[in-house]
Design a protein around this motif. Structure first.
Motif, PDB file in Angstrom:
ATOM      1  N   ALA A 174      -1.921  -2.565 -19.124  1.00  0.00           N
ATOM      2  CA  ALA A 174      -0.545  -3.055 -18.966  1.00  0.00           C
ATOM      3  C   ALA A 174      -0.512  -4.537 -18.611  1.00  0.00           C
ATOM      4  CB  ALA A 174       0.128  -2.248 -17.863  1.00  0.00           C
ATOM      5  N   GLU A 199      -3.034  10.163 -15.375  1.00  0.00           N
ATOM      6  CA  GLU A 199      -3.618   9.697 -14.117  1.00  0.00           C
ATOM      7  C   GLU A 199      -3.816  10.925 -13.237  1.00  0.00           C
ATOM      8  OE1 GLU A 199      -4.183   6.391 -13.761  1.00  0.00           O
ATOM      9  OE2 GLU A 199      -4.255   5.989 -11.616  1.00  0.00           O
ATOM     10  N   ARG A 241     -14.651  -0.881  -7.792  1.00  0.00           N
ATOM     11  CA  ARG A 241     -14.042  -0.287  -8.985  1.00  0.00           C
ATOM     12  C   ARG A 241     -15.139   0.218  -9.911  1.00  0.00           C
ATOM     13  NH1 ARG A 241      -8.383  -0.761 -10.012  1.00  0.00           N
ATOM     14  NH2 ARG A 241      -9.055   0.555 -11.727  1.00  0.00           N
ATOM     15  N   ARG A 252      -7.510   7.040 -13.889  1.00  0.00           N
ATOM     16  CA  ARG A 252      -7.095   7.366 -15.242  1.00  0.00           C
ATOM     17  C   ARG A 252      -8.144   8.231 -15.916  1.00  0.00           C
ATOM     18  NH1 ARG A 252      -4.884   2.710 -18.880  1.00  0.00           N
ATOM     19  NH2 ARG A 252      -4.555   3.700 -20.894  1.00  0.00           N
ATOM     20  N   ARG A 289      -4.543  -5.390 -23.511  1.00  0.00           N
ATOM     21  CA  ARG A 289      -3.513  -5.509 -22.488  1.00  0.00           C
ATOM     22  C   ARG A 289      -2.311  -6.123 -23.192  1.00  0.00           C
ATOM     23  NH1 ARG A 289      -3.970  -5.381 -17.103  1.00  0.00           N
ATOM     24  NH2 ARG A 289      -6.168  -5.872 -16.930  1.00  0.00           N
ATOM     25  N   ARG A 294     -11.981   5.289 -17.111  1.00  0.00           N
ATOM     26  CA  ARG A 294     -11.559   4.009 -17.682  1.00  0.00           C
ATOM     27  C   ARG A 294     -12.693   3.282 -18.391  1.00  0.00           C
ATOM     28  NH1 ARG A 294      -7.951  -0.290 -16.139  1.00  0.00           N
ATOM     29  NH2 ARG A 294      -9.554  -1.310 -17.315  1.00  0.00           N
ATOM     30  N   LYS A 336       7.715   1.111 -20.202  1.00  0.00           N
ATOM     31  CA  LYS A 336       7.106   1.234 -21.524  1.00  0.00           C
ATOM     32  C   LYS A 336       8.122   0.937 -22.627  1.00  0.00           C
ATOM     33  CE  LYS A 336       3.533   4.116 -19.674  1.00  0.00           C
ATOM     34  NZ  LYS A 336       2.788   5.367 -19.620  1.00  0.00           N
ATOM     35  N   LYS A 382       3.487  -3.428 -15.915  1.00  0.00           N
ATOM     36  CA  LYS A 382       3.435  -2.874 -14.564  1.00  0.00           C
ATOM     37  C   LYS A 382       4.156  -3.798 -13.596  1.00  0.00           C
ATOM     38  CE  LYS A 382      -1.272  -4.556 -13.925  1.00  0.00           C
ATOM     39  NZ  LYS A 382      -2.639  -4.279 -13.591  1.00  0.00           N
ATOM     40  N   LYS A 442     -14.686   0.765 -13.705  1.00  0.00           N
ATOM     41  CA  LYS A 442     -14.519  -0.329 -14.670  1.00  0.00           C
ATOM     42  C   LYS A 442     -15.861  -0.912 -15.089  1.00  0.00           C
ATOM     43  CE  LYS A 442      -9.904  -1.899 -13.834  1.00  0.00           C
ATOM     44  NZ  LYS A 442      -9.029  -3.056 -13.802  1.00  0.00           N
ATOM     45  N   LYS A 455       4.259  -4.055  -9.608  1.00  0.00           N
ATOM     46  CA  LYS A 455       3.641  -3.496  -8.404  1.00  0.00           C
ATOM     47  C   LYS A 455       4.197  -4.128  -7.142  1.00  0.00           C
ATOM     48  CE  LYS A 455      -0.952  -3.138  -8.493  1.00  0.00           C
ATOM     49  NZ  LYS A 455      -2.365  -3.164  -8.930  1.00  0.00           N
ATOM     50  N   GLU A 503       8.228   4.854 -15.822  1.00  0.00           N
ATOM     51  CA  GLU A 503       7.463   5.931 -15.175  1.00  0.00           C
ATOM     52  C   GLU A 503       6.893   5.410 -13.868  1.00  0.00           C
ATOM     53  OE1 GLU A 503       5.740   7.901 -19.335  1.00  0.00           O
ATOM     54  OE2 GLU A 503       4.371   6.932 -17.948  1.00  0.00           O
ATOM     55  N   SER A 504       6.574   6.329 -12.954  1.00  0.00           N
ATOM     56  CA  SER A 504       5.901   5.910 -11.725  1.00  0.00           C
ATOM     57  C   SER A 504       4.508   5.437 -12.059  1.00  0.00           C
ATOM     58  CB  SER A 504       5.766   7.099 -10.771  1.00  0.00           C
ATOM     59  OG  SER A 504       7.031   7.495 -10.339  1.00  0.00           O
ATOM     60  N   LYS A 505       3.998   4.497 -11.269  1.00  0.00           N
ATOM     61  CA  LYS A 505       2.590   4.103 -11.426  1.00  0.00           C
ATOM     62  C   LYS A 505       1.807   4.871 -10.376  1.00  0.00           C
ATOM     63  CE  LYS A 505      -0.369   0.094 -12.141  1.00  0.00           C
ATOM     64  NZ  LYS A 505      -1.580   0.596 -11.511  1.00  0.00           N
ATOM     65  N   TYR A 506       1.188   5.951 -10.825  1.00  0.00           N
ATOM     66  CA  TYR A 506       0.448   6.831  -9.926  1.00  0.00           C
ATOM     67  C   TYR A 506      -0.833   6.140  -9.494  1.00  0.00           C
ATOM     68  CZ  TYR A 506       3.650  10.062 -12.161  1.00  0.00           C
ATOM     69  OH  TYR A 506       4.783  10.652 -12.638  1.00  0.00           O
TER      70      TYR A 506
HETATM   71  P1  ATP Z   1      -4.395  -1.811 -11.559  1.00  0.00           P
HETATM   72  O1  ATP Z   1      -5.567  -2.553 -11.008  1.00  0.00           O
HETATM   73  O2  ATP Z   1      -3.107  -2.536 -11.434  1.00  0.00           O
HETATM   74  O3  ATP Z   1      -4.347  -0.384 -11.195  1.00  0.00           O
HETATM   75  P2  ATP Z   1      -5.840  -1.621 -13.891  1.00  0.00           P
HETATM   76  O4  ATP Z   1      -6.478  -2.946 -14.086  1.00  0.00           O
HETATM   77  O5  ATP Z   1      -6.625  -0.503 -13.363  1.00  0.00           O
HETATM   78  O6  ATP Z   1      -4.540  -1.843 -13.052  1.00  0.00           O
HETATM   79  P3  ATP Z   1      -3.859  -1.732 -15.824  1.00  0.00           P
HETATM   80  O7  ATP Z   1      -3.832  -1.467 -17.252  1.00  0.00           O
HETATM   81  O8  ATP Z   1      -3.684  -3.128 -15.464  1.00  0.00           O
HETATM   82  O9  ATP Z   1      -5.197  -1.168 -15.236  1.00  0.00           O
HETATM   83  O10 ATP Z   1      -2.729  -0.831 -15.118  1.00  0.00           O
HETATM   84  C1  ATP Z   1      -2.439   0.373 -15.668  1.00  0.00           C
HETATM   85  C2  ATP Z   1      -3.117   1.481 -14.909  1.00  0.00           C
HETATM   86  O11 ATP Z   1      -2.167   2.166 -14.151  1.00  0.00           O
HETATM   87  C3  ATP Z   1      -3.655   2.492 -15.871  1.00  0.00           C
HETATM   88  O12 ATP Z   1      -4.992   2.216 -16.148  1.00  0.00           O
HETATM   89  C4  ATP Z   1      -3.516   3.813 -15.167  1.00  0.00           C
HETATM   90  O13 ATP Z   1      -4.748   4.101 -14.531  1.00  0.00           O
HETATM   91  C5  ATP Z   1      -2.496   3.562 -14.108  1.00  0.00           C
HETATM   92  N1  ATP Z   1      -1.252   4.339 -14.276  1.00  0.00           N
HETATM   93  C6  ATP Z   1      -0.648   5.024 -13.306  1.00  0.00           C
HETATM   94  N2  ATP Z   1       0.469   5.593 -13.740  1.00  0.00           N
HETATM   95  C7  ATP Z   1       0.602   5.281 -15.035  1.00  0.00           C
HETATM   96  C8  ATP Z   1       1.562   5.577 -16.036  1.00  0.00           C
HETATM   97  N3  ATP Z   1       2.632   6.305 -15.775  1.00  0.00           N
HETATM   98  N4  ATP Z   1       1.370   5.071 -17.263  1.00  0.00           N
HETATM   99  C9  ATP Z   1       0.299   4.314 -17.547  1.00  0.00           C
HETATM  100  N5  ATP Z   1      -0.661   4.011 -16.641  1.00  0.00           N
HETATM  101  C10 ATP Z   1      -0.510   4.479 -15.392  1.00  0.00           C
END
Ligand code: ATP
Length: 597
Positions: free
Chosen positions: A228, A301, A572, A254, A421, A271, A410, A427, A575, A429, A247-250
């Motif tokens: 995102a 998630e 992390r 992932r 990305r 991931r 979205k 997102k 990753k 936050k 949507e909520s960001k859980y």
């Molecule tokens: P962050 O560090 O902000 O968690 P990230 O670098 O892990 O982000 P990003 O693509 O930047 O990854 O942020 C999207 C992440 O948010 C996704 O990888 C997923 O794990 C998580 N997520 C939680 N809820 C959702 C959702 N509803 N839709 C998509 N992604 C979601």
């Protein structure tokens, strides 16, 4: 092609740090290979015998490899060890001995024969397998020439790092066809859907780029996950993408789930495309029961969730489910739910190019859920469709009040941008600090020995960097020496043991002032929180140099980006090094600070 010829290419690649020259060497190598050889060669160049997402281990520790070498060379192990201690590089030690021992008759094996033997090493298991592994490797050492031996032993040792990423290989495939990098975007797009370098290389060699568009998702090959973009307010989100699904960001982890009814198999990928199926037997069970399709790829998630109270568990609790041992017990203590938000493939049809709403609609149709959160293992991520800034802000506040991280908006007609990305997901936050809204994912590049209390941990400060895609290099942004708990210092030390390397890796661009006592291979990713992005002449992220007046040296023309008050948020390990924050993103965050302050 003979493995000895391949070794000559590898030597040329090893001797340069110029990405362009590496690309050209790879392209010439690819051109000269048979179509049937390119796939296995691509794996071997990465020190592997399978794509990165397949966890194939050689199961040979250094001691066992030395034993195989000595058996192959008919050499006393003590003699070998003495020389090895002096040279400090196992590959080069074998090479030296091979040059001296002339009595062995070499057979000059083909790449295919070497691959086959290494494959047998990796797949040998059970009683007698250790001896079998040693014999296979000894046979190879006996039959290959000195230079080939240098690289051969580095493969099972896991130190074949040649200083280029998958992206350079994709550039080289373009170069093989066109003599330049112009085809990289189209090759890369296919790679994002099937991140198997060997598969892509063979396809390009066989058919050029015409059929790359037809590369579709396939069950049990993970798809590189979409990421995102970020914006700091509801207003900016609506301005950017208009009416959207919120949507909520859980705040869990992932997962991409692949399921085949025929094979009665579920595989879960993290991931970084690691197969983590064994960690989540409860989710595997849930997917088998709750998916209606014969074959499917979905994403969501996973997060600890208490259906009685509708409370989400904090990340610190959810994360306890990431473990290798005590899985069943922890599954009872921290029950998970998979909040599903994506359908990528179902029964022969790819959905990645379908608009978001269609994917979500079909996702709902593909699951047989009772609607009772206590019973279902998979829950659908709830969405609200809106173009009202105020409503979006309310949804954001609501998510925060539930202990979640924020929201993801979205784009309604947005496709799934595998591996990218993009603005199809945004997102929003919680802002932890006044200046930068988001954390930065960094790579640990090396560390210094500690003084005082931290001397006990053996690490005093560690150097972190981000990724400069234009150079294919890791560049530095901070050296961090405070803010870690004793436990985190210990974790860092343990993780670092396997990653130590005597020389600064080619892919690292580091100013002398930031040199480290110990260099680490690019693997450990950490999430760093900082108050501000500032500029510094000793950090190489985005730094520009110009020749001095005398022309004998360089001086700083534009300072690099650096983090102010950096502190570790968390490790992390979901990753890969390639997934860390890019220079482009940091540049954007740097500029955004002025907009919002
Ligand atoms: P962050 O560090 O902000 O968690 P990230 O670098 O892990 O982000 P990003 O693509 O930047 O990854 O942020 C999207 C992440 O948010 C996704 O990888 C997923 O794990 C998580 N997520 C939680 N809820 C959702 C959702 N509803 N839709 C998509 N992604 C979601």
């Amino acid at each position: 092609m003979k493995f000895s010829q391949l070794a000559q290419y590898i030597q040329k690649i090893e001797e340069t740090s110029s990405r362009l020259i590496i690309t050209e060497h790879l392209a010439t190598l690819f051109k000269n290979l048979e179509t049937t050889e390119i796939k296995i060669t691509t794996y071997l160049l990465q020190g592997r015998i399978a794509p990165l997402y397949e966890a194939v281990e050689f199961g040979m520790a250094e001691k066992m490899i030395k034993k195989a070498v000595c058996r192959g060379l008919n050499l006393d192990c003590k003699l070998f060890d003495t020389r090895y201690k002096k040279i400090g590089d196992l590959g080069k030690t074998v090479e030296e001995f091979k040059k001296e021992i002339k009595s062995l008759d070499e057979k000059d094996l083909s790449i295919y024969e070497v691959f086959e033997s290494l494959y047998s090493v990796a797949t040998a298991s059970g009683a007698g397998s250790q001896d079998l592994k040693i014999n296979h490797l000894a046979h190879l050492v006996r039959n290959l020439d000195p230079l080939a031996c240098r690289y051969l032993v580095r493969i099972p040792l896991g130190v074949m790092r040649l200083g280029f990423s998958d992206m350079t290989v994709l550039d080289a495939l373009s170069w093989m066809i066109n003599g330049n990098k112009s085809l990289r975007p189209i090759i890369e797009k296919a790679y994002h859907v099937r991140p198997d370098l060997g598969f892509i290389a063979e396809l390009v060699k066989r058919q050029g780029v015409t059929n790359l568009k037809k590369v579709l998702p396939t069950v049990f090959t993970p798809i590189l996950m979409m990421r995102a973009e970020r914006l700091p307010s509801g207003k900016e989100i609506i301005e950017k993408i208009g009416k959207c699904a919120v949507e909520s960001k859980y705040d869990g982890f992932r997962l991409q789930a692949h399921y085949s009814r025929k094979k009665q198999e579920v595989r879960l990928y993290s991931r970084n495309l690691e197969n983590v199926t064994f960690m989540y037997p409860d989710l595997v069970d849930g997917i088998q029961k709750e998916v209606k399709a014969n074959e499917i790829i979905i994403e969501g998630e996973a997060i600890g969730f208490d259906p009685d109270t509708a409370n989400f568990l904090p990340f610190q609790e959810t994360v306890q489910r990431k473990r290798k041992y005590g899985i069943e017990k922890m599954a009872k203590e921290v029950p998970l739910k998979l909040f599903c938000f994506e359908l990528l493939y179902k029964d022969g049809k790819s959905f990645i190019n379908s608009p978001y709403i269609e994917r979500k609609k079909n996702l709902e149709k593909s699951l047989k859920l009772t609607g009772d959160a206590a019973k279902d293992m998979i829950l659908i991520a709830e969405e609200t469709i809106t173009d009202d800034t105020k409503q979006l802000e309310i949804l954001f506040e609501d998510a925060l009040s539930k202990g979640l991280e924020g929201i993801i908006a979205k784009k309604l007609d947005g496709i799934y941008q595998a591996g990218a990305r993009g603005w199809n997901w945004i997102k929003f936050k919680r802002s932890y600090s006044a200046k930068i809204e988001d954390t930065i994912d960094c790579l640990i590049m090396g560390y210094d020995f500690g003084k005082g209390k931290r001397a006990g941990f053996g690490i005093g400060a560690f150097l972190v960097g981000i990724f400069d895609e234009s150079k294919d290099k890791f560049v530095t942004v901070a050296k961090i020496g405070t803010g870690l708990s004793d436990n985190e210092w210990r974790t860092l030390k343990t993780q670092s043991i396997k990653l130590k390397t005597p020389k600064k890796p080619n892919q690292y661009e580091v100013d002398k002032a930031m040199d480290c006592d110990v260099w680490l291979l690019p693997q450990t990713v950490v999430e760093i929180k900082a108050d501000e992005i500032t500029r510094s002449p000793v950090h190489t992220a985005g730094r520009k140099l110009k020749p001095t007046k005398s022309g004998n040296a360089f001086e700083v023309d534009e300072p690099g980006f650096a983090l102010r008050f950096p502190r570790l948020q968390r490790f992390r390990d979901d990753k890969r090094a390639e997934d860390i924050t890019s220079l482009k993103e940091v540049e954007k965050m740097f500029k955004a600070q002025f907009k919002h302050s």
